[in-house]
Design an enzyme around this catalytic site. Structure first.
Site, short mmCIF file in Angstrom:
data_model
loop_
_atom_site.label_atom_id
_atom_site.label_comp_id
_atom_site.label_asym_id
_atom_site.label_seq_id
_atom_site.Cartn_x
_atom_site.Cartn_y
_atom_site.Cartn_z
N HIS A 75 0.81 -1.23 0.00
CA HIS A 75 0.00 0.00 0.00
C HIS A 75 0.84 1.27 0.00
O HIS A 75 0.32 2.37 -0.15
CB HIS A 75 -0.90 0.02 1.24
N GLU A 127 -2.97 3.16 2.08
CA GLU A 127 -2.64 3.70 0.74
C GLU A 127 -3.10 5.17 0.65
O GLU A 127 -2.35 6.03 0.15
CB GLU A 127 -3.32 2.88 -0.37
N SER A 257 -5.85 -10.05 -2.47
CA SER A 257 -4.86 -10.64 -1.56
C SER A 257 -5.33 -12.01 -1.05
O SER A 257 -4.91 -12.46 0.01
CB SER A 257 -4.57 -9.69 -0.40
#
Ligand code: F3S
Length: 274
Positions: A75, A127, A257
């Site tokens: 991120h 992020e 993910s």
């Protein structure tokens, strides 16, 4: 009952890359027993646990680290933190996804060209915190404010429809010039469009991925927006036969993910339950 499993699943490019970077660092004898990640390297608790068993420790406070290597997650991290790490006697290993880096590069260019910048995303996500730090207070565009030149960028895992809605809202403001950047990564766009595709046929959806994964939560949100029964699970152990009662078609999609084998296990368990 029909079971549709997305043909695009498993780790995205950025997650695969971050995990490989972590595995290589863990194999490097230079850092033995002193390898850390700043926050979770990816948002999947099962994968993070596996990596921590191999010696990757998640930290939130870099002051606690005296030696070894610190990995920046996929991120990214605020510039101030990166500079602080560089000043310490520890090795910085950057696993920021190149798509996230690209969004930072765009912001840097826009700042240089005098734009006020509006970032669409979840302000508590690492992020977005990093993107906002690159924007800085001076160049941040506040909704409704007057500015000659404004620009919009989004979190790489933003819901495309939500970004479009925010764009149309912001464009009602008073300005001379506006620039819009599509910084939603291809992987996110593809998973979202597959989810929308499944929603046309399926009357129940299973979304697989970390409960803390922004892109997985968005897939779940898209299902709920479309008023289709949907369940966000991390592993097959959370499945219940009641999810599928009187249903005709189940769609299985996953976040960026989520390991491929987790998705396979979920699909197999649904088969057994139905
Ligand atoms: Fe990168 Fe997109 Fe994955 S931004 S980490 S490729 S979801």
């Amino acid at each position: 009952m029909k079971i549709k499993v997305a043909n695009h699943s498993g780790f995205c490019f950025g997650v695969k890359r971050a995990i490989n970077i972590a595995k290589n660092a863990l194999r490097d004898s230079k850092y033995r027993e002193n390898i850390y990640s700043l926050g979770q390297i990816i948002h999947n608790p099962q994968v993070v646990r596996l990596l921590s068993e191999k010696g990757l420790y998640v930290v939130s406070d870099i002051d606690a680290i005296k030696k070894g290597a610190l990995i920046i997650s996929s991120h990214g991290a605020p510039q101030k933190i990166i500079e602080k790490i560089k000043r310490k006697k520890i090795k910085l290993i950057d696993a920021t996804c190149p798509f996230v880096k690209y969004a930072h590069d765009i912001i840097k260019r826009l700042k240089r060209d005098g734009y006020k910048i509006f970032v669409v995303g979840d302000k508590n996500h690492p992020e977005v915190k990093a993107l906002l730090s690159t924007v800085g207070k001076k160049n941040l565009y506040i909704r409704g404010a007057k500015a000659k030149k404004i620009a919009l960028v989004s979190q790489t895992t933003q819901n495309r429809d939500n970004y479009i809605k925010e764009i149309s809202d912001i464009l009602k403001a008073d300005f001379n010039e506006a620039r819009i950047f599509n910084t939603i990564c291809n992987d996110t766009a593809r998973r979202q469009s597959l989810t929308r595709e499944f929603l046309k046929e399926c009357d129940v959806m299973v979304v697989v991925g970390g409960k803390n994964s922004a892109n997985t939560k968005r897939l779940h949100h898209i299902c709920r927006e479309n008023r289709v029964d949907s369940y966000h699970i991390e592993t097959d152990a959370e499945l219940k036969s009641g999810f599928f009662l009187k249903k005709k078609c189940v769609g299985v999609v996953s976040g960026a993910s989520t390991p491929e084998k987790t998705v396979k296990k979920v699909a197999e368990r649904i088969k057994r339950l139905t």
